[in-house]
Design an enzyme around this catalytic site. Structure first.
Site, PDB file in Angstrom:
ATOM      1  CB  SER A 157      -0.915   0.023   1.230  1.00 29.62           C
ATOM      2  OG  SER A 157      -1.832  -1.049   1.214  1.00 29.62           O
ATOM      3  CG  HIS A 208     -18.205  -9.001  21.073  1.00 33.87           C
ATOM      4  ND1 HIS A 208     -18.551  -9.178  19.757  1.00 33.87           N
ATOM      5  CD2 HIS A 208     -16.842  -9.075  21.121  1.00 33.87           C
ATOM      6  CE1 HIS A 208     -17.453  -9.353  19.038  1.00 33.87           C
ATOM      7  NE2 HIS A 208     -16.408  -9.292  19.839  1.00 33.87           N
ATOM      8  CB  CYS A 215     -13.240  -6.600  21.258  1.00 29.81           C
ATOM      9  SG  CYS A 215     -13.331  -8.090  20.229  1.00 29.81           S
TER      10      CYS A 215
END
Length: 357
Positions: free
Chosen positions: A39, A249, A155
């Site tokens: 990139s 979640h 997370c």
């Protein structure tokens, strides 16, 4: 004057979440984007395109115009000393190589798991274990860095640890059991859960997730003892599954407290939890919101409360199968509080405490 920051891994979904969070931030200005060599050298908007010209931007809307024309740098050649903070959103193998290089001169706030369990590395959730930031003195001294590495937790760990902290402080904890129903966004876009896998289905296994949740929760809720964190004594057991939800979640939690607590007492403690985050731009108005509606929390209806930064707790009740047992359902936004926005909150806390200048 805003602090100049760089985002490494800017083309990936976690890096994009950093850019969405940092656009127009009052403290931080993104002045460099970095990614892998394939990139590098391209304007950011071009680096996001696939061979068919489709723009792989997975956040809402489009990237800020301030970012679209910014030329992507090669992450391996980034001059970290040019920035006040380097935010990294890269895979653990790359983090192991690049983050120490950046930390020689500059604070690094990371979403990667590479350094989470190192003895001299705080695993921070602002408001839950902010005091663990004192470990950075040891980290700088032992590693000879001017900067440091601070990762955020997995997370799935985040909402669990937030909800347990006030209960631990008020009543003590003896054991914790948790089953997660995790959103598909947590699997990423490459090598994650394919549409045909998750449709009309539940995936009962997420490699490595359960071990991370168990170990990280014990470290986050552990006691800081001068130059190290002593993990909690109570066991944590997790079963982690993937379900057909885009973001957010959901977790079913079962626990035993050291001192018996009624449902009313537990609810009062959860509602009153104040992490001391007043004045931080990304902080929620309240860290925990408790609902009495037996049909809440629900990902689609509740994940954006307080900008996706609070933990929503519902169905709080006694559990007669456990000694001093309580059980509840929680919801935490995995791509906001559990990812880039949570990492930016860490940076805001460390700036407030003078660790970042």
């Amino acid at each position: 004057m805003k602090m100049k920051v760089a985002v490494v891994g800017a083309t990936g979904i976690a890096g994009q979440q950093f850019l969405a969070t940092l656009a127009d931030h009052p403290l931080f200005e993104v002045t460099a984007l970095a990614a892998s060599g394939r990139s590098a050298g391209k304007p950011y908007i071009e680096a996001l395109k696939d061979k068919n010209g489709s723009i792989g931007w997975w956040c809402e809307g489009m990237p800020s115009r301030d970012f679209q024309g910014m030329v992507v740098q090669d992450a391996s050649r980034l001059e970290a000393a040019d920035f006040s903070i380097v935010f990294t959103a890269i895979e653990s193998d790359a983090a192991r190589e690049l983050e120490p290089k950046y930390a020689k001169t500059t604070p690094v706030i990371s979403t990667a798991s590479a350094f989470r369990m190192e003895q001299d590395v705080p695993l921070l959730i602002p408001g839950v274990n902010s005091g663990h930031a004192a470990l950075l003195e040891r980290q700088r001294k032992e590693r000879g860095w001017k900067g440091f590495v601070v990762p955020i937790p997995n997370c799935t760990t985040t909402g669990l640890a937030v909800s347990l902290k006030p209960l631990q402080d008020a009543f003590g904890l003896e054991r914790v059991l948790m089953t997660s129903m995790q959103a598909i966004s947590g699997a990423g876009r490459n090598g994650g859960v394919l549409g045909l896998d998750i449709t009309e289905n539940v995936i009962p296994y997420i490699p490595g997730e359960e071990e991370k949740v168990q170990q990280e929760t014990q470290k986050i809720l552990g006691a800081f003892e001068g130059d190290h964190v002593h993990p909690t004594h109570f066991p944590v057991s997790a079963t982690c599954t993937r379900v057909a939800v885009l973001d957010g979640h959901t977790e079913a939690v079962y626990l035993s407290t050291s001192r018996r607590a009624s449902v009313e007492e537990a609810a009062e403690v959860l509602r009153g939890f104040d992490g001391g985050l007043s004045g931080l731009h990304s902080a929620p108005e309240r860290m925990i919101r408790v609902t009495d509606d037996p049909f809440r929390p629900q990902p689609r209806r509740d994940r954006e409360i307080d900008g996706g930064m609070c933990t929503v707790v519902g169905r709080l009740r006694e559990d007669s199968a456990l000694d001093n047992g309580l059980k509840y359902v929680l919801l935490s936004h995995n791509t906001k509080m559990g990812a880039a926005k949570g990492a930016v909150l860490v940076a805001e806390l460390l700036h407030k405490e003078g660790q970042i200048r």
